[in-house]
Design a protein around this motif. Structure first.
Motif, PDB file in Angstrom:
ATOM      1  N   LEU A  31     -24.030 -30.126  33.665  1.00 40.93           N
ATOM      2  CA  LEU A  31     -23.105 -31.035  34.321  1.00 40.93           C
ATOM      3  C   LEU A  31     -21.797 -30.276  34.474  1.00 40.93           C
ATOM      4  CD1 LEU A  31     -22.432 -34.770  33.425  1.00 40.93           C
ATOM      5  CD2 LEU A  31     -20.677 -33.258  34.287  1.00 40.93           C
ATOM      6  N   GLY A  32     -21.400 -30.005  35.742  1.00 42.73           N
ATOM      7  CA  GLY A  32     -20.227 -29.177  35.950  1.00 42.73           C
ATOM      8  C   GLY A  32     -19.279 -29.753  36.973  1.00 42.73           C
ATOM      9  N   VAL A  33     -18.137 -29.096  37.085  1.00 42.44           N
ATOM     10  CA  VAL A  33     -17.101 -29.456  38.052  1.00 42.44           C
ATOM     11  C   VAL A  33     -16.844 -28.250  38.943  1.00 42.44           C
ATOM     12  CG1 VAL A  33     -14.695 -30.124  38.348  1.00 42.44           C
ATOM     13  CG2 VAL A  33     -16.036 -31.093  36.479  1.00 42.44           C
TER      14      VAL A  33
ATOM     15  N   ALA B  83     -17.948 -26.363  32.897  1.00 42.79           N
ATOM     16  CA  ALA B  83     -18.543 -27.511  32.228  1.00 42.79           C
ATOM     17  C   ALA B  83     -17.651 -28.736  32.375  1.00 42.79           C
ATOM     18  CB  ALA B  83     -18.753 -27.191  30.752  1.00 42.79           C
ATOM     19  N   GLY B  84     -18.277 -29.874  32.631  1.00 42.98           N
ATOM     20  CA  GLY B  84     -17.545 -31.123  32.805  1.00 42.98           C
ATOM     21  C   GLY B  84     -18.072 -32.207  31.895  1.00 42.98           C
ATOM     22  N   GLY B  85     -17.471 -33.369  31.998  1.00 39.38           N
ATOM     23  CA  GLY B  85     -17.895 -34.522  31.219  1.00 39.38           C
ATOM     24  C   GLY B  85     -18.542 -35.567  32.097  1.00 39.38           C
TER      25      GLY B  85
ATOM     26  N   PRO C 134     -30.168 -38.928  34.580  1.00 37.27           N
ATOM     27  CA  PRO C 134     -29.890 -37.786  35.454  1.00 37.27           C
ATOM     28  C   PRO C 134     -29.229 -36.612  34.724  1.00 37.27           C
ATOM     29  CG  PRO C 134     -28.136 -39.375  35.673  1.00 37.27           C
ATOM     30  CD  PRO C 134     -29.107 -39.955  34.694  1.00 37.27           C
ATOM     31  N   VAL C 135     -28.723 -36.838  33.487  1.00 39.70           N
ATOM     32  CA  VAL C 135     -28.017 -35.784  32.748  1.00 39.70           C
ATOM     33  C   VAL C 135     -28.654 -35.647  31.371  1.00 39.70           C
ATOM     34  CG1 VAL C 135     -25.812 -35.032  31.784  1.00 39.70           C
ATOM     35  CG2 VAL C 135     -25.852 -36.290  33.933  1.00 39.70           C
ATOM     36  N   PRO C 136     -29.059 -34.452  30.995  1.00 37.51           N
ATOM     37  CA  PRO C 136     -29.590 -34.293  29.637  1.00 37.51           C
ATOM     38  C   PRO C 136     -28.528 -34.610  28.581  1.00 37.51           C
ATOM     39  CG  PRO C 136     -30.126 -32.388  31.006  1.00 37.51           C
ATOM     40  CD  PRO C 136     -29.128 -33.210  31.768  1.00 37.51           C
ATOM     41  N   ILE C 137     -28.915 -35.406  27.600  1.00 37.69           N
ATOM     42  CA  ILE C 137     -28.083 -35.661  26.423  1.00 37.69           C
ATOM     43  C   ILE C 137     -28.885 -35.106  25.253  1.00 37.69           C
ATOM     44  CG2 ILE C 137     -26.928 -37.370  25.007  1.00 37.69           C
ATOM     45  CD1 ILE C 137     -25.821 -37.446  27.741  1.00 37.69           C
TER      46      ILE C 137
ATOM     47  N   GLY D 170     -24.131 -34.085  22.608  1.00 35.26           N
ATOM     48  CA  GLY D 170     -23.370 -34.574  23.742  1.00 35.26           C
ATOM     49  C   GLY D 170     -24.119 -34.411  25.040  1.00 35.26           C
ATOM     50  N   PRO D 171     -23.516 -34.839  26.150  1.00 35.19           N
ATOM     51  CA  PRO D 171     -24.165 -34.658  27.447  1.00 35.19           C
ATOM     52  C   PRO D 171     -24.180 -33.200  27.834  1.00 35.19           C
ATOM     53  CG  PRO D 171     -21.950 -35.523  27.716  1.00 35.19           C
ATOM     54  CD  PRO D 171     -22.238 -35.528  26.259  1.00 35.19           C
ATOM     55  N   GLY D 172     -25.315 -32.723  28.298  1.00 31.78           N
ATOM     56  CA  GLY D 172     -25.445 -31.319  28.674  1.00 31.78           C
ATOM     57  C   GLY D 172     -26.613 -30.698  27.951  1.00 31.78           C
TER      58      GLY D 172
END
Length: 786
Positions: free
Chosen positions: A269-271, A286-288, A403-406, A481-483
């Motif tokens: 998950l990025g910006v 890396a983003g939140g 949609p986002v691995p945690i 965490g997420p990612g």
């Protein structure tokens, strides 16, 4: 005939008419200077499409930016992609529809993005398994067409997809499938003109037990599939992404969710922080969750993972074993067979708009609890000191893949520290340690967090053949965490740091000279951790990103019941012929010597209640034992000591010194002593200031507690530092010495390096004359380390 001639003439003229276009495409480069204006915090792209494709991008910061592009000469069409950002659609207006770049020249272009007059703030008010509520804002009297499609591609026309009934500026969509992705496109008619679409992508709540979140993706977010990606590589600071040609260039600052792949085993998950000139390559950091989603909710009630693998460190061949790092002076081994279990729960929520139609952002929240259980016993058979680290199998548990691995991971290690040869088995514990954390970030209240710890431990009873001191630490790096949380990728945001359920010491309870040395082990165990909680949330101009310190996440806490003495009852074993010894536990004597006349050093009773002491006197120790009515005063005619003379500031005489070289096992060396003198109390404050010292590595540590003053007649007495003084002029209870005054038992402590020899030098002397003796009494076991 005339028609044929006319056509021939027209055909002949066509190449001539095309000559200007050929001239524009001649070799060479020119410059396009593009000014992009948009409301603050709104990013925008401008595409120049011709012989080649070029993208100028405005970041979120500021209201305008100037981008200079070097381009091949030629004609380019100005393409202005619609910008859907922050719940509003922005439309670009260009000063020129076409750009002609000529070699060596600069062409200026101004593009302004303005808000469209359609609806704004499209967001979800409810997200369920089979239904979804939507709300938005619009001008009075507006008409709406809301279209739903399945997947991440929204309707581009009012005829695409399925029509969803609207009621005012709200809509409720029913009969949806659980855990399914849908796109919604809102078209708005305002003053007889249609605007839009304003779009969002939603994921309904999954059916029970499914590892999937419910979410609303921000309109600018790219939720990519493997087919959308030409290539992706990690860079050390993030990811470099190359998009397929059919994927629109993302905005600077937009969130991008990448699927799991060989290059990214946990996804990403990025910006977007950088864009290439052609708009196909994006640099991501890396983003939140809040960078990509307006709403995201996930609840995993039970997380579990187990790592179990026997590990044996053959110290003689450690260099050949990649998973073991040991440094040993011996040739034997440590064998450790641990089992490590991870359990807990994880709940997270990001909500930029709030529920039930109330447009107050609740920000981000997290509720997590994790425990790590360590069970296992080690066997140590060593002929020398060792520092050893055993790397254990990594624990990884990914519990949301869409949609986002945690994910949660633990990279465990077991560290052993042994100071001398020993042979002990069944060294171990069953420990359960964990943390519970709740935290939130809101527009109104900022960041708040709380936490506590869980701890429980049962030690195993060691089987001792040759006892010794052992340090054991089992734990490692903890991430959640997420990612991604795999061998190749780390957590993007959440909870992370060092987590050690077992930080223990095993050491003999009795000193090495005691016959009970192998019969009793003292065990102390703490739960140590150094974790950090990272929380991030933003909405419009509001941005909050913070590392939250919590007492529960950092520190060292002893388990209840620590220390233990095993086997049970061994602490109170009766003595069985224990020899007298000045040296206590944690020290090994290399050699010692005494400087002074015969009779100035010996082992006697009387200087401290309930124990024998080793006495060093400026006279004869035989005169120091008795009652205060007797006189201890012997002129031996001996020399003084230069170190004591420097401390007293006056000449010293009849000095006596005991020097011992030791090898410490611990990190702190302690010397416990009593200073006594016949000079008390009459000569306090005079030049007859008898003095003593305890030099460790050349530095005197025998100072008055809380000060830097050396212990002497003039620094400890009935008037100065009297709390450390015992008046024995008429006989104090428990004392059997002729000296009229003495100190309470004092301890000096000095940092030392385990395994490195250190010299302890203890001296006493008369000052200014040879009479009225003084003495240092060292308690049995009074030199030790821990």
């Amino acid at each position: 005939m005339k028609l044929r001639v006319l056509l021939t003439c027209v055909a002949a003229l066509v190449p001539v008419m095309a000559l200007p276009s050929v001239a524009w495409a001649q070799p060479g480069t020119g410059t396009a200077r593009i000014t992009i204006a948009a409301p603050g915090d709104v990013p925008a792209n401008v595409v120049l499409a011709g012989k080649t494709r070029h993208v100028a991008a405005k970041p979120r910061a500021g209201t305008s930016t100037v981008v200079t592009l070097t381009m091949p000469a030629g004609a380019y069409h100005v393409d202005l992609p619609r910008v859907s950002f922050g719940g509003t659609v922005y439309i670009g207006q260009s000063s020129r529809p076409e750009v002609v770049i000529r070699p060596g020249e600069t062409f200026g272009l101004v593009v302004t993005y303005v808000a469209e007059e359609g609806s704004r703030g499209l967001h979800a008010t409810t997200v369920g398994q089979t239904g979804l509520g939507l709300s938005w804002k619009a001008a009075e009297g507006s008409r709406f067409s809301l279209r739903r499609t399945t997947g991440a591609v929204p309707a581009g026309q009012r005829s695409d997809g399925v029509e969803i009934p609207t009621a005012g500026t709200t809509a409720v969509d029913k009969d949806l499938r659980p855990g399914t992705q849908y796109s919604y496109a809102l078209f708005t008619q305002n003053k007889s003109r249609w605007y839009g679409p304003l779009t969002i992508v939603a994921g309904t709540s999954p059916a029970g037990g499914t590892a999937q979140a419910s979410y609303i993706a921000a309109p600018s977010t790219l939720l990519l599939k493997p087919a959308d990606i030409a290539s992706v590589v990690t860079t050390g600071t993030g990811v470099r992404l190359v998009l397929q040609p059919q994927i629109a260039t993302p905005l600077l600052g937009a969130g991008v969710v990448l699927p799991i792949s060989d290059a990214l085993p946990g996804g990403f998950l990025g910006v977007v922080t950088t864009l290439s000139s052609d708009g196909r390559t994006a640099g991501l950091t890396a983003g939140g969750l809040s960078d990509a989603f307006d709403y995201y909710e996930l609840a995993v009630e039970n997380i579990s993972a187990t790592s179990s693998q026997p590990v044996q460190s053959g110290l003689a061949v450690a260099a050949k074993t990649a998973s073991v790092s040991c440094d040993s002076s011996g040739s034997k081994k440590i064998t450790f067979s641990p089992e490590i279990k991870l359990a807990g729960h994880f709940k997270t929520k990001v909500d930029k708009y709030g529920f039930l139609g109330v447009d107050v952002p609740t920000g981000a929240s997290v509720d997590m609890g994790f425990t790590i259980t360590v069970t296992g016993a080690a066997a140590l058979d060593l002929s020398g000191s060792v520092q050893c680290e055993l790397k254990l199998p990594k624990l990884v548990r990914t519990f949301a893949v869409s949609p986002v691995p945690i994910a949660v991971s633990l990279s465990p290690t077991a560290q052993f520290s042994v100071s001398s040869g020993l042979k002990i088995s069944n060294v171990g514990v069953q420990a359960v340690a964990g943390v519970q954390v709740t935290a939130s970030a809101t527009l109104k209240n900022g960041v708040s967090a709380s936490g506590n710890t869980f701890m429980n431990l049962s030690p195993l009873a060691p089987v001792v053949e040759v006892n010794g001191a052992i340090g054991v630490k089992v734990g490692g790096e903890f991430l959640v965490g997420p990612g991604a949380a795999t061998e190749k990728a780390g957590v993007i945001v959440g909870l992370g740091g060092e987590f050690n359920p077992v930080d223990a010491s095993f050491k003999p309870h009795f000193e090495v000279s005691d016959a009970r040395f192998n019969a009793c082990t003292k065990i102390e165990v703490a739960f140590t951790r150094q974790l950090k909680l990272n929380i991030k949330a933003w909405l419009g101009d509001w941005d909050i990103s913070k590392t939250v310190p919590l007492d529960a996440l950092s520190g060292s806490t002893q388990y209840g019941g620590s220390p233990w003495f095993l086997p049970t009852g061994c602490k109170d074993l009766p003595a069985s012929g224990t020899p007298d010894s000045l040296l206590g536990p944690g020290v090994v004597k290399v050699g010692d010597s005494v400087v002074g006349a015969d009779g100035q050093w010996g082992h006697v009773d009387g200087f401290a209640p309930g124990t024998k002491t080793w006495v060093l006197s400026s006279g004869l120790i035989a005169n120091a034992v008795g009652a205060p009515g007797q006189l201890a005063s012997t002129n031996l005619g001996g020399d003084g000591d230069s170190g004591l003379t420097a401390l007293a500031g006056l000449p010293t005489h009849d000095a006596a010194t005991y020097e011992v070289k030791i090898v410490p096992a611990g990190t702190t060396l302690h010397v416990k002593y009593v200073f006594a003198s016949e000079e008390y109390p009459e000569y306090v404050g005079s030049a007859f200031n008898d003095v003593m010292a305890v030099w460790v590595g050349g530095t005197n540590c025998a100072t008055v507690p809380g000060t830097g003053e050396a212990v002497s007649i003039n620094t400890v007495n009935d008037k100065k530092n009297s709390s450390f003084y015992v008046d024995n002029s008429t006989g104090a209870s428990g004392y059997g010495t002729t000296m009229d005054g003495l100190t309470t038992p004092l301890t000096c402590s000095v940092p030392v390096t385990p395994g490195q020899p250190v010299t302890v030098r203890i001296s006493v002397a008369d000052t200014s004359d040879h009479i009225l003796d003084s003495a240092v009494a060292l308690l049995d076991g009074g030199i030790w380390t821990d």
